[in-house]
Design a protein around this motif. Structure first.
Motif, PDB file in Angstrom:
ATOM      1  N   LYS A  40       0.837  -1.214   0.000  1.00 41.89           N
ATOM      2  CA  LYS A  40       0.000   0.000   0.000  1.00 41.89           C
ATOM      3  C   LYS A  40       0.858   1.245   0.000  1.00 41.89           C
ATOM      4  CE  LYS A  40      -2.725  -0.069   3.530  1.00 41.89           C
ATOM      5  NZ  LYS A  40      -3.680  -0.265   4.627  1.00 41.89           N
ATOM      6  N   GLU A  41       1.914   1.224   0.801  1.00 42.14           N
ATOM      7  CA  GLU A  41       2.788   2.396   0.861  1.00 42.14           C
ATOM      8  C   GLU A  41       3.536   2.594  -0.459  1.00 42.14           C
ATOM      9  OE1 GLU A  41       5.260   1.719   4.237  1.00 42.14           O
ATOM     10  OE2 GLU A  41       3.614   1.977   5.665  1.00 42.14           O
ATOM     11  N   ALA A  42       3.912   1.495  -1.105  1.00 40.95           N
ATOM     12  CA  ALA A  42       4.665   1.597  -2.357  1.00 40.95           C
ATOM     13  C   ALA A  42       3.776   1.970  -3.542  1.00 40.95           C
ATOM     14  CB  ALA A  42       5.368   0.267  -2.634  1.00 40.95           C
ATOM     15  N   ASN A  43       2.533   1.487  -3.553  1.00 46.85           N
ATOM     16  CA  ASN A  43       1.620   1.705  -4.686  1.00 46.85           C
ATOM     17  C   ASN A  43       0.347   2.406  -4.220  1.00 46.85           C
ATOM     18  OD1 ASN A  43       3.414   0.148  -6.271  1.00 46.85           O
ATOM     19  ND2 ASN A  43       2.396  -1.724  -5.626  1.00 46.85           N
ATOM     20  N   LYS A  44       0.450   3.659  -3.879  1.00 48.11           N
ATOM     21  CA  LYS A  44      -0.713   4.387  -3.360  1.00 48.11           C
ATOM     22  C   LYS A  44      -1.830   4.503  -4.391  1.00 48.11           C
ATOM     23  CE  LYS A  44       1.829   6.803   0.103  1.00 48.11           C
ATOM     24  NZ  LYS A  44       1.586   7.567   1.244  1.00 48.11           N
ATOM     25  N   ASP A  45      -1.479   4.674  -5.659  1.00 48.71           N
ATOM     26  CA  ASP A  45      -2.511   4.777  -6.695  1.00 48.71           C
ATOM     27  C   ASP A  45      -3.281   3.468  -6.838  1.00 48.71           C
ATOM     28  OD1 ASP A  45      -1.791   7.363  -7.190  1.00 48.71           O
ATOM     29  OD2 ASP A  45      -0.434   6.838  -8.851  1.00 48.71           O
ATOM     30  N   LYS A  79     -18.289  -2.592  -5.509  1.00 46.65           N
ATOM     31  CA  LYS A  79     -18.863  -3.918  -5.259  1.00 46.65           C
ATOM     32  C   LYS A  79     -19.846  -3.873  -4.093  1.00 46.65           C
ATOM     33  CE  LYS A  79     -15.225  -6.997  -6.884  1.00 46.65           C
ATOM     34  NZ  LYS A  79     -14.265  -8.039  -6.481  1.00 46.65           N
ATOM     35  N   HIS A  80     -19.478  -3.155  -3.052  1.00 44.28           N
ATOM     36  CA  HIS A  80     -20.343  -3.063  -1.875  1.00 44.28           C
ATOM     37  C   HIS A  80     -21.659  -2.372  -2.216  1.00 44.28           C
ATOM     38  CE1 HIS A  80     -21.471  -2.832   2.288  1.00 44.28           C
ATOM     39  NE2 HIS A  80     -21.611  -1.526   2.211  1.00 44.28           N
ATOM     40  N   LEU A  81     -21.584  -1.269  -2.955  1.00 39.71           N
ATOM     41  CA  LEU A  81     -22.804  -0.559  -3.351  1.00 39.71           C
ATOM     42  C   LEU A  81     -23.687  -1.424  -4.247  1.00 39.71           C
ATOM     43  CD1 LEU A  81     -21.481   3.045  -3.993  1.00 39.71           C
ATOM     44  CD2 LEU A  81     -22.970   2.273  -2.154  1.00 39.71           C
ATOM     45  N   LEU A 136      -8.128   0.031  -5.711  1.00 44.20           N
ATOM     46  CA  LEU A 136      -8.726  -1.112  -5.007  1.00 44.20           C
ATOM     47  C   LEU A 136      -9.865  -0.650  -4.110  1.00 44.20           C
ATOM     48  CD1 LEU A 136      -8.754  -4.112  -4.162  1.00 44.20           C
ATOM     49  CD2 LEU A 136      -7.115  -3.507  -2.391  1.00 44.20           C
ATOM     50  N   LYS A 137      -9.640   0.444  -3.403  1.00 43.62           N
ATOM     51  CA  LYS A 137     -10.707   0.951  -2.523  1.00 43.62           C
ATOM     52  C   LYS A 137     -11.943   1.332  -3.329  1.00 43.62           C
ATOM     53  CE  LYS A 137      -8.747   4.211  -0.101  1.00 43.62           C
ATOM     54  NZ  LYS A 137      -8.338   5.188   0.921  1.00 43.62           N
TER      55      LYS A 137
END
Length: 142
Positions: free
Chosen positions: A113-118, A130-132, A123-124
């Motif tokens: 996560k720290e290395a690939n913030k984008d 998916k949740h919606l 993913l979020k």
């Protein structure tokens, strides 16, 4: 209920006998719960609300020393769901998941996560989408 009995005992004491009856009022309040228990058909006095222990604090069954069967199954299900979520995120970042513990996966995901913030933001967004969608499907069935 006890409060009403105590107040009525004090009122009677003040109106009938003065100070000597007031001294007897606490005794009347102490005997009132006993009288209420003895009266047939009378409502039971309210018990102090007992705090139930949480599932984590609950003791194992005394008979065999094991945790309740249903709780064990629920814990296994929760552990499996958590592991599946961690594996999903790890695969999304391209991390190997075979033979890893939850702690190892968490640590690797944190580093990714720290290395690939984008990629983490993507993913979020995907998980929210998916949740919606799941919420919409559940709402349309109702």
């Amino acid at each position: 209920m006890y409060r009403k009995l105590l107040v009525s005992a004090i009122v009677i004491a003040l109106t009938a006998g003065g100070a000597s009856a007031l001294a007897a009022a606490p005794q009347a309040a102490e005997t009132a719960p006993q009288a209420a228990e003895q009266a047939p058909g009378a409502a039971k006095p309210p018990q102090a609300a007992e705090q139930k222990p949480s599932s984590a604090e609950r003791e194992p069954d005394a008979a065999d020393g094991k945790v309740h069967k249903q709780r064990k199954e629920c814990d296994k299900d929760r552990e499996a769901r958590e592991m599946a979520r961690l594996q999903y995120v790890a695969r999304y970042f391209g991390l190997p998941v075979e033979g890893k513990t939850k702690e190892q996966l968490r640590e690797e995901i944190r580093k990714a996560k720290e290395a690939n913030k984008d990629k983490w933001e993507e993913l979020k967004k995907e998980l929210r989408k998916k949740h919606l969608e799941k919420l919409r499907n559940n709402a349309s069935r109702s």
